[in-house]
Design an enzyme around this catalytic site. Structure first.
Site, mmCIF file in Angstrom:
data_model
loop_
_atom_site.group_PDB
_atom_site.id
_atom_site.type_symbol
_atom_site.label_atom_id
_atom_site.label_comp_id
_atom_site.label_asym_id
_atom_site.label_seq_id
_atom_site.Cartn_x
_atom_site.Cartn_y
_atom_site.Cartn_z
ATOM 1 N N GLY A 249 -12.589 22.981 -70.021
ATOM 2 C CA GLY A 249 -11.698 24.147 -69.988
ATOM 3 C C GLY A 249 -10.426 23.817 -69.217
ATOM 4 N N GLY A 478 -18.933 22.650 -68.400
ATOM 5 C CA GLY A 478 -19.384 21.287 -68.167
ATOM 6 C C GLY A 478 -19.602 21.036 -66.692
ATOM 7 N N ALA A 519 -13.620 28.831 -58.252
ATOM 8 C CA ALA A 519 -14.228 29.980 -57.565
ATOM 9 C C ALA A 519 -15.517 30.462 -58.206
ATOM 10 C CB ALA A 519 -13.218 31.128 -57.531
ATOM 11 N N ASN A 643 -25.729 21.932 -55.399
ATOM 12 C CA ASN A 643 -26.401 20.839 -56.106
ATOM 13 C C ASN A 643 -25.575 19.568 -55.925
ATOM 14 O OD1 ASN A 643 -27.013 18.910 -58.156
ATOM 15 N ND2 ASN A 643 -28.067 20.488 -59.326
ATOM 16 N N PRO A 644 -26.009 18.685 -55.026
ATOM 17 C CA PRO A 644 -25.189 17.514 -54.707
ATOM 18 C C PRO A 644 -24.910 16.617 -55.906
ATOM 19 C CG PRO A 644 -27.304 17.472 -53.517
ATOM 20 C CD PRO A 644 -27.230 18.791 -54.220
ATOM 21 N N GLN A 650 -18.442 16.587 -60.101
ATOM 22 C CA GLN A 650 -17.154 17.291 -60.083
ATOM 23 C C GLN A 650 -16.097 16.466 -59.347
ATOM 24 O OE1 GLN A 650 -16.221 20.845 -61.242
ATOM 25 N NE2 GLN A 650 -17.536 19.674 -62.581
ATOM 26 N N GLY A 714 -15.094 25.965 -53.179
ATOM 27 C CA GLY A 714 -15.063 25.429 -54.541
ATOM 28 C C GLY A 714 -14.998 23.917 -54.539
ATOM 29 N N GLY A 716 -14.328 22.245 -57.892
ATOM 30 C CA GLY A 716 -13.857 21.810 -59.203
ATOM 31 C C GLY A 716 -12.517 21.106 -59.175
ATOM 32 N N GLU A 717 -11.609 21.563 -58.350
ATOM 33 C CA GLU A 717 -10.235 21.086 -58.460
ATOM 34 C C GLU A 717 -9.813 20.148 -57.348
ATOM 35 O OE1 GLU A 717 -7.821 24.566 -60.528
ATOM 36 O OE2 GLU A 717 -9.565 25.314 -59.475
HETATM 37 MO MO1 MOS Z 1 -8.627 26.218 -63.559
HETATM 38 S S1 MOS Z 1 -6.739 25.562 -63.694
HETATM 39 O O1 MOS Z 1 -8.677 27.275 -62.365
HETATM 40 O O2 MOS Z 1 -9.643 26.132 -64.796
#
Ligand code: MOS
Length: 754
Positions: A249, A478, A519, A643-644, A650, A714, A716-717
């Site tokens: 995404g 994912g 988030a 979950n390590p 990520q 978070g 992810g980023e």
């Molecule tokens: Mo994101 S750019 O918060 O999927």
């Protein structure tokens, strides 16, 4: 519509809490065996195929389309153009709020960017629709194009990112620069990047009267429902979205895109189910991209290496018809202590699709510039880059003055440096070679990303057979939501993972909010956690008020839920199973509800961010300028790790995007036509396996009592931030050449031969 449920649990779940277990993905087997059903895998009876025709100019109007030729093609059922598109209840150019983006839904003959949809051909087969679209042979009246950041009609955007001020000031930067003994001023450029998830945007749409069912990848089903409801004038609850799996995404599926809506319009027009899938080159326009930036950094420092001023200015671009401004300079609010910090943005308008959220919007390009400039300043001060960062460590958030809710960045620096072997780094560049004679360099960067939360709901059920259900319409792009959120659910219900059903991925379930802004685990996780607590409290009420229960008189606060039993907290020898409690109460099941949201009081008191440190080793061919990243070590602190295994994955993904940002990704825009010249994965480069170095991600322990009850930030980023800067700094350390234009091209380094 049946909700989508995953019940399989891997064998190695141990008793006790499932939180913190390194479980494998519960949907992994489905995915590797091809049985996970992605949007475009659906094929309802009577389905037709829709193919977009897109513009080959960037500005002007469509003067003609050969609709007759397309319609005459065998198998073509209909051609949708501005002349016959179904009526919409809302103008797609209406701006309801800043995050309702204007869409191109064939509302006129105007062309505002290359690859804008200009017609949709609907046919019995994909081949017929594709051939029909080619037969449209559009002709255009083209107008001069605005491309590139050089135009001088720039302006200060009304806001950047999600409603942040375009200019912020803390202290007196000019005074800080004047007082400095060392100054660095430099300009860094980052290119446009186009969203290219493995799964292109796709929709399979079926109408039944005014009820709509769609299979489509979404990072925010409730927002998509609201947008579609507005456009078609129907109730949001009449829109049923299935989005169990996304093939990536990264922000591009946060808001429903124009092409997805066009698929829904096509189904409306022909009265049959329709599938529309973007071709790869059609991703380069209507589904959002990261805008290019040109960032000017001015830093001042005293003779002791303490920063006296940070001035971070970013020039960027939006489209001609909508507003999204990459908040690239704002990373300077957080990273380093300085008595004076100013951030500012300016923008131009280009004939492109509207830029949008792309993984770590703001922090990703912003941290490249800031981390490069910090490295240049460390060099100018004659200091080791890590020592320089520690000298300027922010004990409180510099611009807001707020304390951090938690900040284990020092541990990230220490553990990352130790693992990487940073201590033996020579201060001067061009000191290291490998056995093949390649120049070797080491660089580092600091990573940061805000710990955000949105809003989510969940519903929990305990059943008299001792099993449980947790429902929330979460989104798994994912990242592992099917697994991590189920772990939180099992923990919240006091059941082993194999005793719960986790239902997710459809819009008919409680709204899990947006999977974005890193988030989702925190927000949906807190909804799940509180729904679990709610149903356990109800169950405890039943037991503790019943004198036949061993828990009689324990009080709600006095029980622990574990392994399908409630235990008295003060005497764990006294316990009763959920099944027995429900059976005695004559209840087949019991239900609880919960929500997850930001705590405004905590938000206003604390600065909440995840942090990390990334260390990079590169090898540069002194003759050819070719750069290879050979090692990346990232150490990240992001609160509670659910979950390590998934979190490490990520971080790896983010760091690989950092490699991409530093060395590969670059939408090459033609200055005359405004078109992206490399709209395919052959020429729009992203790292392949051979480009991915040895990766290590260290999960630095951090407890955060303020972000939320579970302590989740978070993940992810954050890996995208810091990494590209670390690589650029390593390239300097290898070669002595400071490249300030990204991606780093070998022609910038070709003169490195000693
Ligand atoms: Mo994101 S750019 O918060 O999927």
């Amino acid at each position: 519509m049946p909700e989508i449920t995953l019940t399989q649990a891997p064998a190695h779940v141990r008793h006790g809490s499932s939180i913190g277990q390194p479980l494998t993905r519960r949907d992994g087997v489905l995915k590797v065996t091809g049985t996970a059903r992605y949007a475009a895998d659906n094929h309802p009876d009577g389905m037709l195929y829709a193919v977009l025709a897109v513009s080959s100019i960037s500005r002007g109007r469509v003067a003609g389309l050969d609709v007759g030729a397309a319609k005459a093609h065998p198998g073509v059922v209909e051609v949708m153009t501005p002349a016959n598109k179904p009526p919409l209840a809302q103008d797609p150019d209406e701006k309801g709020n800043p995050f309702t983006f204007r869409l191109d839904l064939l509302q006129s003959d105007r062309v505002r960017y290359a690859n804008q949809p200009v017609a949709v051909v609907i046919a019995e087969t994909l081949e017929a629709a594709t051939e029909g679209a080619a037969l449209l042979s559009p002709c255009y009246e083209a107008e001069p194009v605005r491309a590139g950041l050089d135009s001088d009609d720039s302006f200060v955007p009304p806001a950047v990112g999600v409603g942040n001020p375009a200019e912020e000031r803390h202290g007196d930067v000019d005074a800080g620069l004047a007082a400095a003994t060392v100054r660095v001023e430099a300009v860094y450029e980052t290119p446009a990047q186009y969203h290219n998830a493995m799964e292109p945007h796709a929709v399979v749409a079926s109408w039944d009267g005014d009820t709509l069912s769609i299979d489509t990848p979404s990072q925010g089903m409730a927002m998509a429902q609201a947008r579609i409801a507005g456009l078609f004038g129907i109730a949001p609850e009449n829109i049923h979205i299935r989005s169990p799996f996304l093939g990536g995404g990264f922000g591009s599926k946060g808001l429903i895109s124009g092409p997805q809506v066009l698929g829904i319009m096509a189904a409306r027009l022909v009265g049959r189910p329709v599938k529309l899938v973007l071709r790869r080159e059609q991703m380069f326009g209507p589904v959002g991209h990261r805008a290019p930036t040109r960032q000017t950094l001015r830093l001042g420092a005293g003779s002791d290496g303490a920063l006296t001023a940070i001035d971070h200015h970013a020039k960027t671009a939006s489209s001609t018809f909508d507003d999204f401004f990459e908040p690239a300079a704002n990373v300077a609010h957080t990273l380093y202590a300085s008595p004076a910090i100013a951030t500012s943005h300016e923008a131009v308008r280009l004939d492109t699709g509207t830029p949008q959220f792309m993984r770590a919007p703001g922090e990703a390009p912003g941290s490249i510039a800031l981390e490069s400039a910090i490295d240049e300043m460390a060099q100018a001060c004659g200091m080791d880059p890590l020592a320089f960062r520690l000298k300027n460590y922010a004990e409180v958030e510099p611009v807001s003055g707020k304390p951090f809710s938690s900040k284990a960045l020092r541990d990230c620096y220490t553990q990352g440096a130790e693992r990487f072997g940073w201590a033996s780094r020579p201060l001067a560049p061009r000191q290291m070679r490998d056995e093949a004679g390649l120049l070797v360099g080491w660089g580092m960067g600091t990573a940061t990303f805000p710990a955000l939360m949105f809003q989510a709901q969940a519903r929990a059920v305990l059943r008299s057979d001792g099993t449980g259900v947790m429902e929330t319409g979460a989104h798994d792009m994912g990242q592992g939501a099917w697994t991590a959120l189920a772990q939180i659910a099992a923990d919240g219900l006091g059941l082993d993972l194999d005793r719960i059903e986790f239902r997710s991925g459809t819009s008919d379930l409680p709204d899990a909010g947006i999977a974005g802004g890193s988030a989702h685990t925190a927000t949906a996780g807190m909804a799940i956690h509180s729904a679990g607590a709610d149903v356990i409290a109800r169950l405890a009420d039943l037991a503790t008020a019943d004198e036949r229960s061993p828990l009689f008189g324990a009080g709600n606060a006095g029980v622990i839920a574990r392994g399908g039993r409630l235990f008295r907290r003060d005497d764990e020898s006294r316990s009763e199973s959920y099944a027995d409690i429900l059976a005695r109460a004559g209840l087949p099941e019991i239900e609880g509800r919960g929500s997850g949201a930001t705590d405004p009081a905590a938000q206003s008191t604390y600065a909440m961010h995840a942090h990390g440190a990334v260390f990079a080793e590169v090898k540069v061919d002194p003759d050819l300028g070719q750069v290879r990243v050979s090692r990346l070590v990232g150490a990240f602190a992001a609160g509670t790790i659910i979950n390590p295994r998934l979190v490490r994955s990520q971080y790896y993904g983010g760091m690989i995007w950092g490699v991409s940002f530093a060395l590969h990704e670059h939408a090459v825009m033609d200055g005359r036509s405004g078109r992206p010249m490399n709209p395919n994965l052959g020429e729009y480069h992203v790292p392949v396996n051979a480009d991915v170095p040895s990766l290590e991600a260290i999960l630095v322990e951090e407890r955060d009592p303020h972000v939320n009850a579970l302590g989740i930030k978070g993940v992810g980023e954050i890996g995208v931030t810091g990494t590209a800067g670390a690589i650029a700094n390593a390239v300097w350390h290898a070669t002595g050449i400071r490249v300030r234009r990204f991606p780093i091209a070998l022609e910038s380094l070709i003169a490195t031969a000693a």
